[in-house]
Design a protein around this motif. Sequence first.
Motif, PDB file in Angstrom:
ATOM      1  N   ARG A  52       0.854  -1.180   0.000  1.00 46.88           N
ATOM      2  CA  ARG A  52       0.000   0.000   0.000  1.00 46.88           C
ATOM      3  C   ARG A  52       0.896   1.238   0.000  1.00 46.88           C
ATOM      4  O   ARG A  52       1.739   1.395   0.894  1.00 46.88           O
ATOM      5  CB  ARG A  52      -0.908   0.004   1.225  1.00 46.88           C
ATOM      6  CG  ARG A  52      -1.815   1.232   1.254  1.00 46.88           C
ATOM      7  CD  ARG A  52      -2.890   1.165   2.324  1.00 46.88           C
ATOM      8  NE  ARG A  52      -3.727   2.353   2.225  1.00 46.88           N
ATOM      9  CZ  ARG A  52      -4.990   2.411   2.633  1.00 46.88           C
ATOM     10  NH1 ARG A  52      -5.557   1.352   3.176  1.00 46.88           N
ATOM     11  NH2 ARG A  52      -5.675   3.527   2.509  1.00 46.88           N
ATOM     12  N   THR A  56      -2.982   3.799  -2.875  1.00 46.83           N
ATOM     13  CA  THR A  56      -2.798   2.790  -3.926  1.00 46.83           C
ATOM     14  C   THR A  56      -2.512   1.464  -3.244  1.00 46.83           C
ATOM     15  O   THR A  56      -1.623   1.370  -2.402  1.00 46.83           O
ATOM     16  CB  THR A  56      -1.623   3.184  -4.846  1.00 46.83           C
ATOM     17  OG1 THR A  56      -1.989   4.334  -5.599  1.00 46.83           O
ATOM     18  CG2 THR A  56      -1.285   2.050  -5.805  1.00 46.83           C
ATOM     19  N   VAL A  58      -2.005  -2.784  -3.998  1.00 45.08           N
ATOM     20  CA  VAL A  58      -1.851  -3.849  -4.988  1.00 45.08           C
ATOM     21  C   VAL A  58      -1.485  -5.165  -4.315  1.00 45.08           C
ATOM     22  O   VAL A  58      -1.009  -5.185  -3.176  1.00 45.08           O
ATOM     23  CB  VAL A  58      -0.762  -3.519  -6.048  1.00 45.08           C
ATOM     24  CG1 VAL A  58      -0.994  -2.159  -6.691  1.00 45.08           C
ATOM     25  CG2 VAL A  58       0.620  -3.598  -5.450  1.00 45.08           C
ATOM     26  N   VAL A  85      -5.186  -4.848 -14.348  1.00 48.43           N
ATOM     27  CA  VAL A  85      -5.747  -3.667 -13.713  1.00 48.43           C
ATOM     28  C   VAL A  85      -7.229  -3.722 -14.034  1.00 48.43           C
ATOM     29  O   VAL A  85      -7.663  -3.284 -15.091  1.00 48.43           O
ATOM     30  CB  VAL A  85      -5.104  -2.375 -14.252  1.00 48.43           C
ATOM     31  CG1 VAL A  85      -5.567  -1.190 -13.432  1.00 48.43           C
ATOM     32  CG2 VAL A  85      -3.586  -2.485 -14.178  1.00 48.43           C
ATOM     33  N   CYS A  89     -10.396  -1.372  -9.335  1.00 48.90           N
ATOM     34  CA  CYS A  89      -9.440  -0.487  -8.663  1.00 48.90           C
ATOM     35  C   CYS A  89      -9.642   0.994  -8.965  1.00 48.90           C
ATOM     36  O   CYS A  89      -8.882   1.821  -8.452  1.00 48.90           O
ATOM     37  CB  CYS A  89      -8.001  -0.905  -8.962  1.00 48.90           C
ATOM     38  SG  CYS A  89      -7.493  -0.530 -10.634  1.00 48.90           S
ATOM     39  N   TRP A  93     -11.060   2.688 -14.840  1.00 50.73           N
ATOM     40  CA  TRP A  93     -10.616   1.434 -15.442  1.00 50.73           C
ATOM     41  C   TRP A  93     -11.837   0.674 -15.901  1.00 50.73           C
ATOM     42  O   TRP A  93     -12.717   0.338 -15.108  1.00 50.73           O
ATOM     43  CB  TRP A  93      -9.791   0.615 -14.458  1.00 50.73           C
ATOM     44  CG  TRP A  93      -8.485   1.258 -14.155  1.00 50.73           C
ATOM     45  CD1 TRP A  93      -8.196   2.058 -13.089  1.00 50.73           C
ATOM     46  CD2 TRP A  93      -7.294   1.190 -14.934  1.00 50.73           C
ATOM     47  NE1 TRP A  93      -6.887   2.493 -13.155  1.00 50.73           N
ATOM     48  CE2 TRP A  93      -6.313   1.977 -14.272  1.00 50.73           C
ATOM     49  CE3 TRP A  93      -6.942   0.556 -16.130  1.00 50.73           C
ATOM     50  CZ2 TRP A  93      -5.018   2.131 -14.765  1.00 50.73           C
ATOM     51  CZ3 TRP A  93      -5.641   0.703 -16.624  1.00 50.73           C
ATOM     52  CH2 TRP A  93      -4.696   1.482 -15.940  1.00 50.73           C
ATOM     53  N   SER A 102      -2.476  -1.087 -19.066  1.00 47.44           N
ATOM     54  CA  SER A 102      -2.182  -2.216 -18.180  1.00 47.44           C
ATOM     55  C   SER A 102      -1.159  -3.146 -18.807  1.00 47.44           C
ATOM     56  O   SER A 102      -0.357  -3.762 -18.110  1.00 47.44           O
ATOM     57  CB  SER A 102      -3.449  -2.978 -17.796  1.00 47.44           C
ATOM     58  OG  SER A 102      -4.036  -3.553 -18.927  1.00 47.44           O
ATOM     59  N   ALA A 141      -4.226  -5.101  -9.194  1.00 44.06           N
ATOM     60  CA  ALA A 141      -4.460  -3.796  -8.572  1.00 44.06           C
ATOM     61  C   ALA A 141      -5.798  -3.800  -7.844  1.00 44.06           C
ATOM     62  O   ALA A 141      -6.805  -4.233  -8.382  1.00 44.06           O
ATOM     63  CB  ALA A 141      -4.463  -2.710  -9.641  1.00 44.06           C
ATOM     64  N   SER A 143      -6.635  -0.837  -5.599  1.00 41.27           N
ATOM     65  CA  SER A 143      -7.038   0.562  -5.503  1.00 41.27           C
ATOM     66  C   SER A 143      -6.000   1.403  -6.210  1.00 41.27           C
ATOM     67  O   SER A 143      -4.812   1.302  -5.909  1.00 41.27           O
ATOM     68  CB  SER A 143      -7.163   0.958  -4.026  1.00 41.27           C
ATOM     69  OG  SER A 143      -7.473   2.336  -3.895  1.00 41.27           O
ATOM     70  N   ASP A 144      -6.424   2.199  -7.193  1.00 43.02           N
ATOM     71  CA  ASP A 144      -5.461   2.983  -7.976  1.00 43.02           C
ATOM     72  C   ASP A 144      -5.524   4.453  -7.597  1.00 43.02           C
ATOM     73  O   ASP A 144      -6.392   5.182  -8.069  1.00 43.02           O
ATOM     74  CB  ASP A 144      -5.755   2.808  -9.474  1.00 43.02           C
ATOM     75  CG  ASP A 144      -4.856   3.674 -10.342  1.00 43.02           C
ATOM     76  OD1 ASP A 144      -5.209   3.895 -11.521  1.00 43.02           O
ATOM     77  OD2 ASP A 144      -3.800   4.137  -9.859  1.00 43.02           O
ATOM     78  N   LEU A 148       0.914   2.960  -9.885  1.00 43.01           N
ATOM     79  CA  LEU A 148       0.787   1.504  -9.860  1.00 43.01           C
ATOM     80  C   LEU A 148       2.121   0.855 -10.212  1.00 43.01           C
ATOM     81  O   LEU A 148       2.433  -0.234  -9.739  1.00 43.01           O
ATOM     82  CB  LEU A 148      -0.281   1.046 -10.852  1.00 43.01           C
ATOM     83  CG  LEU A 148      -1.733   1.235 -10.427  1.00 43.01           C
ATOM     84  CD1 LEU A 148      -2.668   0.800 -11.563  1.00 43.01           C
ATOM     85  CD2 LEU A 148      -2.049   0.447  -9.166  1.00 43.01           C
ATOM     86  N   PHE A 152       3.438  -2.154  -7.971  1.00 45.88           N
ATOM     87  CA  PHE A 152       3.536  -3.480  -8.583  1.00 45.88           C
ATOM     88  C   PHE A 152       4.959  -4.021  -8.475  1.00 45.88           C
ATOM     89  O   PHE A 152       5.183  -5.173  -8.114  1.00 45.88           O
ATOM     90  CB  PHE A 152       3.169  -3.413 -10.076  1.00 45.88           C
ATOM     91  CG  PHE A 152       1.707  -3.595 -10.362  1.00 45.88           C
ATOM     92  CD1 PHE A 152       1.204  -3.289 -11.624  1.00 45.88           C
ATOM     93  CD2 PHE A 152       0.829  -4.076  -9.407  1.00 45.88           C
ATOM     94  CE1 PHE A 152      -0.147  -3.456 -11.911  1.00 45.88           C
ATOM     95  CE2 PHE A 152      -0.523  -4.249  -9.691  1.00 45.88           C
ATOM     96  CZ  PHE A 152      -1.009  -3.933 -10.951  1.00 45.88           C
TER      97      PHE A 152
END
Lengths: 263, 240, 228
Positions: A52, A56, A58, A85, A89, A93, A102, A141, A143-144, A148, A152
Amino acid sequence: MATPIIPSLLRENLAALAADDARLDGRSQFDGRDLEIEVDCLANAEGSCRVRMGDTIVLAGVKFQIMTPYPDRPTQGGLMTSAEVRPVCGPNWEPGPPSPESIELGRVVDRGIRESGCINTEELCILPGEKAWQVILDLFAISDDGNLFDAFALAAIAALRTATVPAERFDVGEDYKLEVKGAPIMCSYHKVGGRFVYDATHREELGGDERIHITLGNEGHVHSLQKGLRGIFTAAEFDEIMDAAQSRCAELRAIVAEQEASL
Amino acid sequence: MGYGDYQCMDANGIREDGRKADEMRAVEIECGVIPVADGSAYIKWGKNEAIAAVYGPMEAHPRKIQRQDRAILDVRYNMAPFSTTDRIRPGFNRRSREISKVTKDALESVVDLELYPRSKIRVEIEIICAEAGTRCCGITAASVALADAGIPMSDMVVSVAAGKCNGVVLMDLNKPEDNYGEADLPMGILPMTDELVFLQMDGDLSMEEFKLCWDYNVKAAHDVHAIMVDALQRRYGGDV
Amino acid sequence: MSEDSTPSEQDSGAGRLVHPGERLGGHEGAEAGHGVRRIDGQMVAMRMGNLQENGQMVSIDPLSSRYVPRAGDLVIGLVEGMTNNIWFLDIGASFNAILPMSLAPWKVEFGAVREHLNVGEAVLCRVQEVDETQSAVATMKGMGLRKLKSGLVEQIPPHIIPQVIGKGGSMLQALKDLGDARLVVGQNGRVWIDGEQDGMRDIRSALKLIRDTAHLPGLRERIDALGE
């Protein structure tokens, strides 16, 4: 991905803030957001990590499958990275086939790991010519809120470094720790209001311009670079962020090591 | 191991995970777990872990999917590649499509859609870790996420699956019971009235067994509902 | 069920927290207000929120919601698109609003819409009318309505607008003083802030504090403490 409207007031404000050496959330130019990281968090994955950064969030999962090696490389296994993605998120998206955004995310993170050589696919052989391990890294993902890429990449390396090869389940021996040499770390810089900043939020990305992703290995070696989106940058700007990346990557590498030690 | 080889219960009537026939797995729920969503929820149900996000209501695009008189729910149920022992290849999946549809049908039965004509409400369900009963987890998490997003509903849907294994009717099937058992009955229940909005069944049940499964589901739904309400109250009732 | 009564800045006697589907009793003779429906004779809560009951009406103060436009609302819109004589405004509702050329403050030549108001620009406007499909028509004809040429627009959940304004506008004034900036709160939860960057940042922090802790007592004290 749906193209969100870029508010003109936002861009003007970001420019004014940058001129003042300030950012929307009060951080300084190369400050990261609050970071949370947790490995071994997915019960059905052989390696996993949740990261986190600010808002954000992931997940990275490592799973193993058995593959038949290619005839011309009888002792080589494989490493595959897939980034998803999904609409969960963020509001922009959309459902459907993977978007160019993505796909770029997955490929850039993959290159950073692959080019560092931290995973030697020759060491994934089980039975030459017949069986080898395929390491599958799935990035997901949740929460964007921007950046990212770094979330990631960090989750990916932490998951790999704490992964266990499930030899017992496949009846090919005893489980053992996946060997990962070093820890490539990615730092991304986004041009916001005319200057590069680290760990951009969604709003900064929305009102910003080009971005540069730098993956560095243990000795500070450069393993991969990517410039994305429209924009022009100078050598001096690049030097500045490379400097910042050297120290930040080292910090993050230490955090990954802590997570490994905690298991 | 084949069907008939699995023993779901020992001589004392205790299941593999320590439960009796009429006991539920442990359930935990948190809301507001996806900061960028309008509403969201996380559910841990036995070893299942699921998250649901709600976005909207928003304009429904393309125009041909718009309904002049009400909103539509745009529901996606999906299993993450690392959610199961064998990795799931991302992409089109018939099972996920079907579950998305029955979930949408269940939730549309309670959401006050007439309040938002021509718009859509997105419901995104992701299974992060799967044990058994993922569709039930998904529907339940989606209900909490919709409440968290302030979408008006006449009740919250609670979904749970009872079934039968080795001839014994069981509440809230776990994975081996689901795999090796003789029947499963997932239901979506409205706890205020015990009415149903979702019903599926696979296998072989006598009418008596069927009724017992039904009763187990209703009881379990009430227990889970209390946990859902508690999660929402904790989010809004004063915890900073 | 929680019996907590959480006094808010606007002390309207915030009632207990209810959840969707909760049965609220018969309330014979009372009207079902916002967030409440009568089903089979019983009042039913349709949302998460604080129950408000007086003799004649049972309603719910929602704790989370999408803005629903009403005629007369002052709103801040973001231009999403346009045709030759209409702008489409995102006003944070379930549907975009339209701003017809006839209701704009400029005399616009045919095809010159973009010069006056372009995609991504923000406007202070009013909801003129809302039809039965929740399509809103916006107008910029009115005092103070204009394109916003400076400052920044923040988004807050519509249900905390009363706390951001405060009794008699007291909180709004406190925020203006805190950041030494101009401040306009739209009914759609969009807040326009215009001033020096430092002051604007202070106001943004204060808005975040209100958003996170509005349901807890002592809000005004916490905001005042920011200014010290």
